[in-house]
Design an enzyme around this catalytic site. Structure first.
Site, mmCIF file in Angstrom:
data_model
loop_
_atom_site.group_PDB
_atom_site.id
_atom_site.type_symbol
_atom_site.label_atom_id
_atom_site.label_comp_id
_atom_site.label_asym_id
_atom_site.label_seq_id
_atom_site.Cartn_x
_atom_site.Cartn_y
_atom_site.Cartn_z
ATOM 1 C CE LYS A 297 0.437 -29.192 -5.510
ATOM 2 N NZ LYS A 297 0.364 -29.736 -4.146
ATOM 3 N NE ARG B 257 10.609 -28.892 -2.395
ATOM 4 C CZ ARG B 257 9.301 -28.692 -2.478
ATOM 5 N NH1 ARG B 257 8.636 -29.162 -3.495
ATOM 6 N NH2 ARG B 257 8.686 -28.037 -1.528
ATOM 7 N NE ARG C 162 6.128 -28.193 1.970
ATOM 8 C CZ ARG C 162 7.043 -29.151 1.731
ATOM 9 N NH1 ARG C 162 7.975 -29.425 2.630
ATOM 10 N NH2 ARG C 162 7.023 -29.812 0.614
#
Ligand code: ADP
Length: 264
Positions: free
Chosen positions: A30, A175, A186
């Site tokens: 994304k 991250r 997730r």
């Protein structure tokens, strides 16, 4: 159809003002597709980036502390926090004027309902990426992103100089929530809470699928395929077979072709 430079200006004019949602699980690209859409003039609004910025810039507020608790576990931040932050961005004049690409939002049915009650969405792009590749790409593929412009890299799309962004020279960081446990969580949340309302968008006739794999019979230039240590990468598909995967350039080309067919 290939999108040449002169067609790029036409494409920019055609997508100006459009309101686009990027829909797909964590690690499906994304961020990178958002960059491609930003290059066409759309404003990039990413809920994850907005939340991380809030936590970084205002670490002592109750809201930041609460959001961070959820984010570090890879859990969804409560709707009322995310909705306020995202809608505040979307109501800015630059989004109204230029159009926007929404990345990481909505992730729950309640978020989708607020969004659709306030905004006319033109297109939902469903980034359809095989599950095996998602977890592998994020964790084993060492996903990392530029702190300044958010361009994403991995072992498949490496920067020219390790640790430095090709586009803007910013530093690349991993991250803290890109580890095996949180990515599994997730992905599970995506299956349980997010994927289910894709059908509501489909019912509106505004969804287009953007696959990352290339079918066996599709002739394609090697330069558009993902490579790992110089070899074309064959990812495992959800049906158990193997398929070639498009790289960054290949996906951009496929995205622009889709937009040109839809909006010009
Ligand atoms: P990814 O797509 O890799 O999960 P994001 O940057 O979109 O990364 O999100 C990072 C974290 O921010 C998520 O794990 C979640 O905790 C929080 N978050 C982002 N967007 C939303 C949202 N729409 N609803 C709830 N939580 C969100």
């Amino acid at each position: 159809m290939i999108v040449f430079m002169e067609n790029l200006e036409k494409l920019k004019a055609a997508v100006r003002g459009k309101k686009i949602i990027l829909f797909g699980p964590p690690g499906c690209g994304k961020g990178n597709r958002s960059r491609d859409l930003r290059a066409l003039g759309l404003v990039h609004v990413a809920s994850g980036i907005a939340l991380r910025a809030k936590v970084r810039n205002d670490p002592d507020s109750e809201l930041s502390k609460k959001a961070f608790e959820f984010m570090k576990r890879g859990d969804l931040v409560p709707d009322e926090i995310v909705v306020n932050i995202v809608m505040e961005h979307l109501n800015r004049e630059e989004c109204q004027k230029n159009g926007f690409v929404l990345d990481g939002f909505p992730r729950t049915k309640a978020q989708a309902e607020v969004l659709f009650s306030q905004v006319d969405i033109d297109l939902v792009l469903h980034l359809d990426v095989p599950r095996k590749f998602l977890a592998y790409g994020v964790v084993e593929g060492h996903r990392r992103a530029c702190v300044d412009c958010a361009t994403g890299y991995s072992d498949f799309d490496t920067p020219e100089v390790e640790g430095v962004c090709d586009k803007c020279g910013g530093s690349l960081v991993r991250r803290a929530d890109d580890n095996t446990e949180t990515i599994e969580n997730r992905l599970k949340l995506y299956d349980e809470q997010t994927k289910s309302f894709l059908q509501d968008f489909e019912a509106k006739g505004i969804v287009e699928v953007l696959p990352i794999t290339v079918s066996d019979d599709e002739e394609i230039d090697d330069t558009y395929l993902k490579k790992l240590k110089g070899e074309v990468y064959w990812g495992q598909t959800d049906k158990g077979g193997k398929a070639r995967m498009l790289n960054f350039e290949g996906m951009r080309k496929r995205l622009y072709k889709l937009l040109a067919e839809k909006f010009t």
